[in-house]
Design an enzyme around this catalytic site. Structure first.
Site: not given
Length: 247
Positions: A49, A52, A106
Site C-alpha cells: 500500500s 498509494k 489505506s
C-alpha cells in the site's frame, strides 16, 4: 535537489544482523540532500500500500479537492480481508475525503475511486502512474493498480519510493493529511442518505499506539503489508533541531 547515492551506506549502531532482516531500507536527510543510510535501496521490491503515495500525488496534481466523485461498482470487488472504507456503488464523496481514506486508513476502494475519477479507469490511471513516476526519476518502478494489492508486474524500489514521497511532501495538503490522528469521511448514498466513516492512521506513531524514538517527531507517512511485500513503511520525521528526514 535530491538525496543521491550509488550503493549501500552503513550507519553507526546498525548491525549486519539487523540489516539482514530487511528487504531494503534507507534514511534520507532532506535538507542536507544526503543519504545517511542505505541497504539494497535499488533492489526490486513489492510496495504493497505504499503504492498509494503515487495515487495521492496524482490526485493532488490533477484533481480538485472539492471535486464530487461518484463511486462505481468497481469498489465492491475487494476480499473481506482487504482494507476498505466501506464505499458503496453510487456513493458521492469529495476527492479530499477519498484522499483522507486512502492515506490514513489505506482504503483500497478509495484508490479505485480516485483512479477512475482522474483517468476514467484503473488501467488508464496505471499508465499515468508509470509516466509520472518516470518523470520523477522513479525508473525502477512499474504500477498496474492504484492500491498495491499484489501483482508480479507491480513493483518499485526503496529509492523510488523516496522520490515519490519527496514529491508528495512538497504539497502542504498532503502534509496536513498525513499529520492527522483521525478523520471523519462524509458519504452520500445513491438514495440520498448521508453517513460518516471514521478513519485513523495505519502507522502507530500517528495513531498514538507507540511513541516515537527520543528526540524524534514523526509527522506521518504510509504503511503497507502483503504476504509478498512483507511489512513496509515510509515516514516523514524531524529531529530536535527540526531537521526533516524521510525513512
Amino acid at each position: 535537489d535530491l538525496c543521491v547515492a550509488s550503493g549501500d551506506i552503513s550507519l553507526s549502531g546498525i548491525s549486519s544482523d539487523e540489516t539482514n532482516t530487511l528487504h531494503s531500507a534507507a534514511l534520507f536527510d532532506v535538507d542536507r540532500k544526503k543519504v545517511d543510510f542505505s541497504y539494497q535501496m535499488f533492489d526490486k521490491i513489492y510496495p504493497a500500500s505504499t503504492t498509494k503515495l503515487m495515487t495521492a500525488y496524482l490526485a493532488f496534481k490533477y484533481g480538485n479537492m472539492d471535486d464530487i466523485v461518484t463511486v462505481s461498482d468497481s469498489v465492491s470487488g475487494f476480499a473481506s480481508d482487504e482494507v476498505v472504507c466501506n464505499l458503496q456503488p453510487g456513493d458521492t464523496v469529495t476527492l479530499y475525503d477519498l484522499l483522507c481514506g486512502l492515506l490514513l486508513r489505506s482504503g483500497n476502494d478509495c484508490g479505485v475511486a480516485i483512479a477512475e475519477h482522474i483517468s476514467g479507469s484503473v488501467e488508464a490511471f496505471a499508465e499515468l502512474m508509470n509516466s509520472e513516476a518516470k518523470a520523477l526519476g522513479a525508473t525502477g518502478s512499474h504500477f498496474v493498480n492504484p492500491h498495491g494489492l499484489h501483482n508480479e508486474n507491480h513493483y518499485t524500489t526503496a529509492y523510488d519510493l523516496y522520490l515519490i514521497f519527496n514529491a508528495c511532501i512538497q504539497d502542504q495538503r498532503f502534509m496536513d493529511i498525513i499529520s492527522m490522528d483521525s478523520y471523519t469521511m462524509n458519504l452520500t448514498g445513491a438514495d440520498g442518505t448521508t453517513r460518516t466513516f471514521d478513519v485513523v492512521p495505519t502507522n502507530y506513531y500517528s495513531s498514538g499506539k507507540i511513541n516515537a524514538p527520543e528526540g524524534i517527531r514523526v509527522f506521518g507517512g504510509k504503511t503497507g503489508t502483503t504476504d509478498e511485500a512483507g511489512c513496509c513503511v515510509i515516514l516523514y520525521s524531524e529531529d530536535l533541531e527540526k531537521n526533516p528526514y524521510i525513512s
